[in-house]
Design a protein around this motif. Sequence first.
Motif, PDB file in Angstrom:
ATOM      1  N   UNK A 137     -19.961 -10.348  13.908  1.00  0.00           N
ATOM      2  CA  UNK A 137     -19.568  -9.390  14.765  1.00  0.00           C
ATOM      3  C   UNK A 137     -20.983  -9.072  15.793  1.00  0.00           C
ATOM      4  N   UNK A 138     -20.890  -8.273  16.752  1.00  0.00           N
ATOM      5  CA  UNK A 138     -22.238  -8.067  17.573  1.00  0.00           C
ATOM      6  C   UNK A 138     -22.700  -6.794  17.219  1.00  0.00           C
ATOM      7  N   UNK A 139     -24.037  -6.694  16.887  1.00  0.00           N
ATOM      8  CA  UNK A 139     -24.720  -5.355  16.376  1.00  0.00           C
ATOM      9  C   UNK A 139     -25.864  -5.232  17.559  1.00  0.00           C
ATOM     10  N   UNK A 140     -26.382  -3.933  17.794  1.00  0.00           N
ATOM     11  CA  UNK A 140     -27.536  -3.665  18.490  1.00  0.00           C
ATOM     12  C   UNK A 140     -28.784  -4.161  17.896  1.00  0.00           C
ATOM     13  N   UNK A 141     -29.620  -4.745  18.747  1.00  0.00           N
ATOM     14  CA  UNK A 141     -30.960  -5.086  18.329  1.00  0.00           C
ATOM     15  C   UNK A 141     -31.822  -3.889  17.769  1.00  0.00           C
ATOM     16  N   UNK A 142     -31.494  -2.782  18.120  1.00  0.00           N
ATOM     17  CA  UNK A 142     -32.142  -1.566  17.437  1.00  0.00           C
ATOM     18  C   UNK A 142     -31.761  -1.479  16.266  1.00  0.00           C
ATOM     19  N   UNK A 143     -30.503  -1.582  15.770  1.00  0.00           N
ATOM     20  CA  UNK A 143     -30.054  -1.551  14.484  1.00  0.00           C
ATOM     21  C   UNK A 143     -30.594  -2.523  13.659  1.00  0.00           C
ATOM     22  N   UNK A 144     -31.176  -3.487  14.222  1.00  0.00           N
ATOM     23  CA  UNK A 144     -31.876  -4.684  13.179  1.00  0.00           C
ATOM     24  C   UNK A 144     -33.241  -4.373  12.993  1.00  0.00           C
ATOM     25  N   UNK A 145     -33.971  -4.112  14.225  1.00  0.00           N
ATOM     26  CA  UNK A 145     -35.334  -4.110  14.255  1.00  0.00           C
ATOM     27  C   UNK A 145     -35.999  -2.935  14.112  1.00  0.00           C
ATOM     28  N   UNK A 146     -35.219  -1.620  14.345  1.00  0.00           N
ATOM     29  CA  UNK A 146     -35.832  -0.433  14.186  1.00  0.00           C
ATOM     30  C   UNK A 146     -35.051   0.330  13.392  1.00  0.00           C
ATOM     31  N   UNK A 147     -35.736   0.130  12.030  1.00  0.00           N
ATOM     32  CA  UNK A 147     -34.710   0.555  10.838  1.00  0.00           C
ATOM     33  C   UNK A 147     -35.322   2.338  10.659  1.00  0.00           C
TER      34      UNK A 147
END
Lengths: 147, 81
Positions: A137-147
Amino acid sequence: MMYIDDINEKIKQRPPFQMIDRVIEVVPGESAEGIKCVSVNEPHFIGHFPGAPIMPGVLLIEACAQLCSFVVEQEPDADKLYVLLKVDGFKFVKPVIPGDVLDISVKKTRGGGALFAFDAEVRVDGNVHAKGSLVFTAVSRDSIYKR
Amino acid sequence: MADNEMKAKLKDFICSTLGVEADVLEYDTELFGDSSIGLDSVDSLEIISYVDGEFGVDMTGVDKENFLSIDTIAAYITANK
């Protein structure tokens, strides 16, 4: 046929985590076939296992996953990344060892909405060594790196 | 499409793709949360993808109340087709 220069333009992975050496065929949006040549020089063989090098199953999955990225036509938005979401029913039928040439084939089975699902198969000398299914799936970079 | 046909398709998908046993899944069974059959966020993405492909309705970003059960998912699809 895609050689390593073209492959480097398409995928972001780099050594020692680049698992596709050549792409034989791509049917955009449908399927791909590619090759990985397994060398005893690969760093995971130092520990997996000392004196008995066997390619880790997770890396076979990674090789299949990298080949899948050639099938997906559209690039994600700039603020998003494609990630592996789910691995289903993977079987490691026979061990993969240094010197093996992996013939990898992936075929898209579902592509509705935000998900892309593939069936994957890894063969050596015509024999199946691993097979299973992958979902991305495609996920936003923010959801990965800004928890 | 009749409501029951839609719900049957959703149930088939949840059982075959998400690995839920058919005998524990009724149309009003809670899908997510502590007192549910234990689906997770990855499963919800699978459901969203299936609904988009099968019924042409995009449930991306839809409130989680709509994902309570097969009944509520079907109601959302019917209301937004």
